[in-house]
Design a protein around this motif. Sequence first.
Motif, short mmCIF file in Angstrom:
data_model
loop_
_atom_site.label_atom_id
_atom_site.label_comp_id
_atom_site.label_asym_id
_atom_site.label_seq_id
_atom_site.Cartn_x
_atom_site.Cartn_y
_atom_site.Cartn_z
N ILE A 126 0.82 -1.09 0.06
CA ILE A 126 0.02 -0.13 -0.12
C ILE A 126 0.88 1.22 -0.11
O ILE A 126 0.67 2.24 -0.69
CB ILE A 126 -1.06 0.21 1.29
CG1 ILE A 126 -1.96 -1.02 1.18
CG2 ILE A 126 -1.50 1.57 1.25
CD1 ILE A 126 -2.82 -1.34 2.53
N ALA A 127 1.82 1.04 0.77
CA ALA A 127 2.70 2.43 1.00
C ALA A 127 3.47 2.63 -0.26
O ALA A 127 4.00 3.65 -0.61
CB ALA A 127 3.81 2.05 2.24
N SER A 128 3.66 1.54 -1.21
CA SER A 128 4.55 1.74 -2.42
C SER A 128 3.58 2.24 -3.39
O SER A 128 4.10 2.38 -4.52
CB SER A 128 5.09 0.40 -2.95
OG SER A 128 4.23 -0.55 -3.13
N GLY A 129 2.09 2.36 -3.00
CA GLY A 129 1.33 2.92 -4.11
C GLY A 129 0.77 1.90 -5.21
O GLY A 129 0.15 2.25 -6.27
N GLU A 130 0.80 0.75 -4.50
CA GLU A 130 0.17 -0.25 -5.55
C GLU A 130 -1.56 -0.61 -5.53
O GLU A 130 -1.97 -1.16 -6.38
CB GLU A 130 0.89 -1.68 -5.29
CG GLU A 130 2.28 -1.89 -5.25
CD GLU A 130 2.88 -3.19 -5.08
OE1 GLU A 130 2.11 -4.16 -4.77
OE2 GLU A 130 4.22 -3.41 -4.68
N TRP A 131 -2.07 0.28 -4.57
CA TRP A 131 -3.48 -0.10 -4.50
C TRP A 131 -4.29 1.08 -4.29
O TRP A 131 -3.67 2.40 -4.37
CB TRP A 131 -3.46 -0.83 -3.03
CG TRP A 131 -3.03 -2.25 -2.88
CD1 TRP A 131 -1.70 -2.46 -2.47
CD2 TRP A 131 -3.56 -3.54 -3.00
NE1 TRP A 131 -1.55 -3.78 -2.46
CE2 TRP A 131 -2.82 -4.24 -2.74
CE3 TRP A 131 -4.92 -3.85 -3.53
CZ2 TRP A 131 -3.12 -5.71 -2.87
CZ3 TRP A 131 -5.19 -5.24 -3.43
CH2 TRP A 131 -4.26 -5.97 -3.20
N TYR A 132 -5.46 0.99 -4.68
CA TYR A 132 -6.44 2.17 -4.62
C TYR A 132 -7.46 1.54 -3.72
O TYR A 132 -7.53 0.24 -3.22
CB TYR A 132 -7.31 2.14 -5.88
CG TYR A 132 -6.10 2.87 -6.87
CD1 TYR A 132 -6.44 4.43 -7.12
CD2 TYR A 132 -5.33 2.26 -7.56
CE1 TYR A 132 -5.48 4.82 -8.13
CE2 TYR A 132 -4.47 2.71 -8.57
CZ TYR A 132 -4.58 4.41 -8.82
OH TYR A 132 -3.77 4.95 -9.62
N VAL A 133 -8.57 2.25 -3.34
CA VAL A 133 -10.18 1.70 -2.66
C VAL A 133 -11.16 1.72 -3.74
O VAL A 133 -11.13 2.38 -4.91
CB VAL A 133 -10.17 2.63 -1.47
CG1 VAL A 133 -8.97 2.33 -0.45
CG2 VAL A 133 -10.66 3.88 -1.79
N SER A 134 -12.11 1.26 -3.40
CA SER A 134 -13.46 0.88 -4.06
C SER A 134 -14.46 0.84 -3.36
O SER A 134 -14.58 0.01 -2.28
CB SER A 134 -13.18 -0.30 -4.85
OG SER A 134 -14.45 -0.48 -5.71
N MET A 135 -15.21 1.81 -3.43
CA MET A 135 -16.48 1.72 -2.40
C MET A 135 -17.45 0.62 -2.63
O MET A 135 -17.52 0.08 -3.78
CB MET A 135 -17.09 3.30 -2.38
CG MET A 135 -17.85 3.76 -3.51
SD MET A 135 -19.79 3.07 -3.33
CE MET A 135 -19.98 2.93 -5.06
N GLU A 136 -18.20 0.59 -1.55
CA GLU A 136 -19.36 -0.57 -1.61
C GLU A 136 -20.60 0.44 -1.28
O GLU A 136 -20.57 1.26 -0.08
CB GLU A 136 -19.21 -1.65 -0.73
CG GLU A 136 -18.00 -2.38 -1.10
CD GLU A 136 -17.50 -3.52 -0.10
OE1 GLU A 136 -16.75 -4.33 -0.61
OE2 GLU A 136 -18.09 -3.53 0.96
#
Length: 246
Positions: A126-136
């Motif tokens: 996460i800290a390396s910028g590999e992820w996003y979020v997606s709302m439900e």
Amino acid sequence: ARRAFNLSSAFASHAGDSYDLYKLYTILVSTDWNRNDDVFGVEPVWNARHSPVDKPFNLEHNPRNVIGHITDCIVVDENYDTIADDTSVTNLPKKFHILTSAVIYKHIKSRDEKLSEETQELIESIASGEWYVSMEALFSNFDYALKSQTDSKIIERTEATAFLTKHLRVHGGLGEYKGYKVGRYLKDITFSGKGLVKNPGNPESYIFNDTSMFQGAFANLNDVFKSEDSTTYYRHITAYSNIGEI
């Protein structure tokens, strides 16, 4: 590229990370069309702005893999300036975001050494910028959003217009009708959680890892939560509106 934002004057002070919690800040939703042709309008999103708090944070929308929870939220404009909670709908900008604070459980099962290692690896990615979020989200109704290069409009879903449903991509259509792009304009929204994902429906659902930039920014919204008739939840249609890219 990720942009740097300074919201130091907007949020109430939070303590630093606990030993067993990893804090992060994310854009949950934006008032816009997402990649799945679900449309989040100004008024429905504004009315739902308090609903994300205390909802689960999971991995890839798997409800059996909860990794944390949402702790607070504020509304910000395109410049990431806070929008006051008492702003009237008529004075809202057309584009704004719900910005959430959340925690990931570092030691959800502290006796499981392998799980703790996996969680640490996840946090590092996460800290390396590999992820996003997606709302439900849950919603009880929807209308149709149509737009072309020169026109855009919202059409109420009635018996006379319900034929447009078959043109929605979520219902197997092509997402087009007579030169218009067709989307689903969600109504009566309740944000029910968020997933940590690699491929978000909202490309602006960034994760901000520098928690110091938000120090003092999140106000406690508990006093302004409005109680809802619990019966309304039983007629909601579950919609994971930002899962993946269709």
